[in-house]
Design a protein around this motif. Structure first.
Motif: not given
Length: 805
Positions: A665-668, A605-608, A636-643, A613-620
């Motif tokens: 239901a998770h966007p993206g 989760a920390e790596v994601m 996905l919890a770690a990525l909840a606030h980004g594209d 923060r460092n790649q994207g958006p969106p993060l693919r």
């Protein structure tokens, strides 16, 4: 994206490995070079040297030659700490050192000589070093006498020629101390790597039977409490939420190094292994009377090097003491027997009161695992325990070097570019530490308790293997069979015979079976099903108590109990795993709800977060073999606030359906099939189109690992992350359960002949082999977790993080 040609001067700077514009076109991302880390560590030390040079030169806290308290101020008020309390603080430390009966003391970071003036008359020789030239010059002028010498040196220079010369001048036998003293100095170290080097050198240098005293250490576990105390003291009427917010900011800005006893023990254990020495460690609270930050948030540690054997005290829990516990405690310590009373709540019986109760008869100790608990040990010399007993717990540190590096590189970048730009540090040195901390926080239980349980589970697996092979007649001394003859005797299915051959290797290794020179086997230790079942009795409940799901344990034990049927292919592991309503819960336990996977998924989760923060958006993101979504949930919890553009894949329609139910239901998030053994680029994922390839417990299913890794690497854009969890050693509990899922179907090939596992029919690569395979595939290994000294390393699972070159 705008041109980044103007960044060329930055790329030419020796401290900067790379500089690039972020997608927003206004932010510059920097990656520090190796030389930057070395140079900045030296600068960090110079900074503290300058601070103390100025502080000691001003001499505003100088009360007497032997009581210069310059720099000692309360964190809450900013005013000097009371002189009476500081005298008691000095006396406390001096008493701690003299109880060790040293003869030749080397003090690293002697400052104004607060300890030196009180120690030198009790020893044959004393050498003091400090980075502050003003302090060394003053002591050399005012306090030099026979047997005493001073040298300007940093803590990492304990074994340097000029410190050695000072020890020879002071008469130290063989220029070696029998006590290395670091008191109230580690907070000025540039980080844990520096601390590790200093501890190693001190342990290597000290004479046999000597000690290394690491005193007045700020406990990293109490940083949040400390910051809340300071903010509340400064604004007593503030809203609690505002106090908490300010405290969190203060903790992030903390400029000093903090660590806890388990981390120090781990570093000492590493040093002991490297130097061939034995080290025991005692942890002691401050026993002064006043309740201040010096007593609440700090501890002393004593490392005993190559110490003589100590009595083993009888453990007694504080809650077990009868009646008036304080009186009972006094009675125990008067008795003369070796006793260790543990679990004493600090808030009910402070360290100062404990010292009054037991006097000189016992040592007052701090619980290494819990700063809220104290203990008492008699005789005092039994207070130190082997560092391995403490190092098994996860260590905690607050490392100031990462924010210092970020701040300095930002200053350098602005000066070079001559413009005010937003700077972000591509902190490759910071992410591994952050991921390790996140992993430790996610574990939820004491990880040191898990390896013994897993060893017991593997022990049951070995007994189950031996029991399953009894029908072959190998227990008769005269009976010798080849592997194929054994397989025929137990009617092993052709596709599972490779598993049987792995069992034979394990049983030989475990001393349960004999392999003769001609390759035949015999002498199997007779093990009945009843014996194997007895060994398994209570194991599921014991595992549940330490956070290992009972459903998973029961599944593995069920597989072990039915090994003959599994080996004959009369029963499938899938039927055991998913044959009832608990199947998904069992899989969740195997891949998510246990201490090992919570640790690994916390790190993922920390790596994601870093990738977002460092790649994207969106993060693919492409997740391979997502299965029940054990890792997906945390990612996905770690990525909840980004594209994000997150492709959840598996080869099983069942798991894809389950994934849609859980994560649809998770966007993206998208869903699709992906087979790691098929051409990666031909499965609808274009080359160089991904920021992250993620997998957990999937890659060992590759039939040709080199080909699979190369194909997956091509899917990553330059700088993209390859993040995967894999087993790095053979686990017997897996060999008797989940490994049956890895057998090839009739007519298929399990491993390509060129695969490195083909010769000995293994499933898993070692950590070193995984790293070599990554490099061959054009992926640059970044870091792995858990580190070798972490208790969960024994479980064999590793998180690997690599980058596309």
């Amino acid at each position: 994206m705008p041109s980044d040609d103007f960044l060329k001067p930055l790329r030419d700077h020796p401290w900067i490995d790379d500089a690039r514009l972020a997608p927003d076109g206004t932010t510059v991302r920097l990656r520090p070079s190796a030389s930057a880390r070395d140079d900045l560590a030296a600068e960090f030390l110079e900074h503290w040297g300058e601070v103390y040079d100025w502080t000691y030169s001003e001499g505003e806290g100088r009360h007497a030659d032997d009581l210069d308290l310059s720099g000692w101020r309360a964190s809450d008020t900013g005013r000097p700490l009371p002189v009476r309390h500081m005298r008691e603080w000095v006396d406390h430390t001096v008493d701690l050192v003299l109880r060790l009966h040293p003869r030749w003391i080397l003090e690293l970071g002697c400052g104004t000589g607060l300890l030196m003036y009180r120690l030198r008359d009790h020893v044959a020789g004393y050498v003091g070093t400090d980075v502050a030239g003003a302090a060394v010059r003053r002591l050399d002028a005012d306090a030099r006498r026979p047997g005493t010498a001073f040298a300007r040196a940093a803590a990492h220079e304990a074994a340097s020629p000029h410190v050695e010369a000072a020890m020879r001048a002071a008469g130290f036998p063989d220029a070696r101390p029998d006590c290395v003293l670091l008191n109230s100095v580690t907070q000025c170290f540039p980080g844990t790597a520096y601390l590790a080097a200093v501890i190693r050198d001190a342990i290597a240098l000290v004479a046999p039977g000597g000690t290394v005293v690491v005193g007045d250490v700020r406990d990293a576990r109490l940083l949040s409490d400390f910051c809340r105390w300071v903010e509340h003291a400064r604004t007593p009427g503030a809203d609690p939420a505002e106090v908490a917010r300010r405290a969190a900011q203060r903790a992030r800005r903390e400029p000093e190094l903090l660590f806890d006893p388990p981390l120090l023990a781990r570093l000492a254990a590493q040093a002991a292994a490297e130097t061939g020495r034995t080290v025991r460690m005692g942890v002691h609270p401050k026993t002064m009377r006043d309740d201040t930050e010096l007593t609440r948030y700090r501890f002393d540690a004593v490392l005993h090097v190559d110490a003589a054997p100590r009595p083993t005290p009888r453990p007694v829990a504080w809650d077990e003491l009868p009646g008036d516990r304080a009186a009972a405690l006094a009675g125990l310590t008067f008795g003369g027997a070796a006793v260790s009373v543990h679990g004493i709540p600090r808030d009910r019986l402070p360290a100062a009161r404990l010292r009054e109760i037991v006097g000189e008869r016992a040592a007052v100790v701090a619980d290494p695992a819990d700063p809220a608990l104290l203990g008492v040990v008699t005789p005092p010399e039994a207070a130190a325990v082997p560092v391995d007993e403490i190092a098994g717990r996860p260590g905690t540190a607050h490392d100031p070097f990462v924010p210092f590096t970020a701040r300095r590189l930002a200053e350098v970048a602005r000066a070079v570019l001559r413009r005010d730009v937003t700077i972000e540090i591509d902190a490759e040195t910071a992410l591994p530490e952050r991921a390790a901390r996140a992993a430790a926080e996610a574990t939820g239980t004491d990880p040191a308790r898990l390896p013994p349980f897993l060893r017991r589970l593997d022990g049951v697996a070995v007994l189950a293997m031996a029991s399953a092979l009894r029908p072959a007649g190998l227990t008769r001394p005269e009976h010798r069979l080849t592997a194929d003859e054994i397989a025929d005797a137990v009617r092993a299915a052709g596709r599972h015979r490779w598993i049987l051959r792995r069992w034979l290797d394990v049983l030989v290794t475990q001393g349960m079976l004999v392999r003769h020179d001609d390759g035949a086997y015999g002498g199997l230790r007779p093990v009945t099903r009843r014996e194997a079942a007895a060994a398994a009795d209570g194991l599921a409940a014991d595992g549940a108590r330490i956070g290992y799901p009972a459903e998973t344990t029961r599944f593995m034990l069920s597989a072990m109990a039915r090994l003959p049927e599994l080996l004959r292919d009369d029963l499938s592991v899938r039927a055991l795993l998913f044959g009832d309503d608990d199947g998904v819960d069992t899989a969740d336990g195997a891949y998510r709800d246990n201490a090992v996977n919570r640790y690994l998924n916390g790190a993922v989760a920390e790596v994601m977060r870093w990738a977002q923060r460092n790649q994207g958006p969106p993060l693919r993101v492409l997740e391979l073999g997502a299965g029940v979504g054990g890792t997906t949930t945390d990612a996905l919890a770690a990525l909840a606030h980004g594209d994000v553009d997150y492709l959840f894949t598996d080869v099983s329609r069942y798991f894809l359906t389950l994934g849609r139910e859980r994560f649809g239901a998770h966007p993206g998030v998208r869903f699709g099939t992906f087979d790691i053994n098929a051409d990666a680029a031909a499965q609808g994922v274009p080359r160089a189109s991904l920021d992250v390839v993620l997998s957990a417990n999937v890659l060992h299913n590759a039939r040709h690992i080199a080909k699979t890794l190369s194909g997956l690497a091509e899917l990553l854009a330059p700088g993209g992350l390859f993040v995967f969890v894999e087993t790095s050693r053979e686990l017997y509990s897996i060999l008797t359960s989940m490994q049956f899922l890895m057998s090839a179907h009739p007519g298929e090939q399990r491993l390509h002949p060129d695969d490195p596992r083909a010769d000995d029919e293994r499933v898993f690569l070692s950590e070193d082999q995984w790293l070599a395979q990554l490099e061959d595939a054009g992926l640059r290994p970044w870091f792995t977790l858990p580190r070798p000294d972490h208790p969960l390393a024994e479980a064999g699972l590793r998180l690997f993080v690599a980058r596309r070159a």
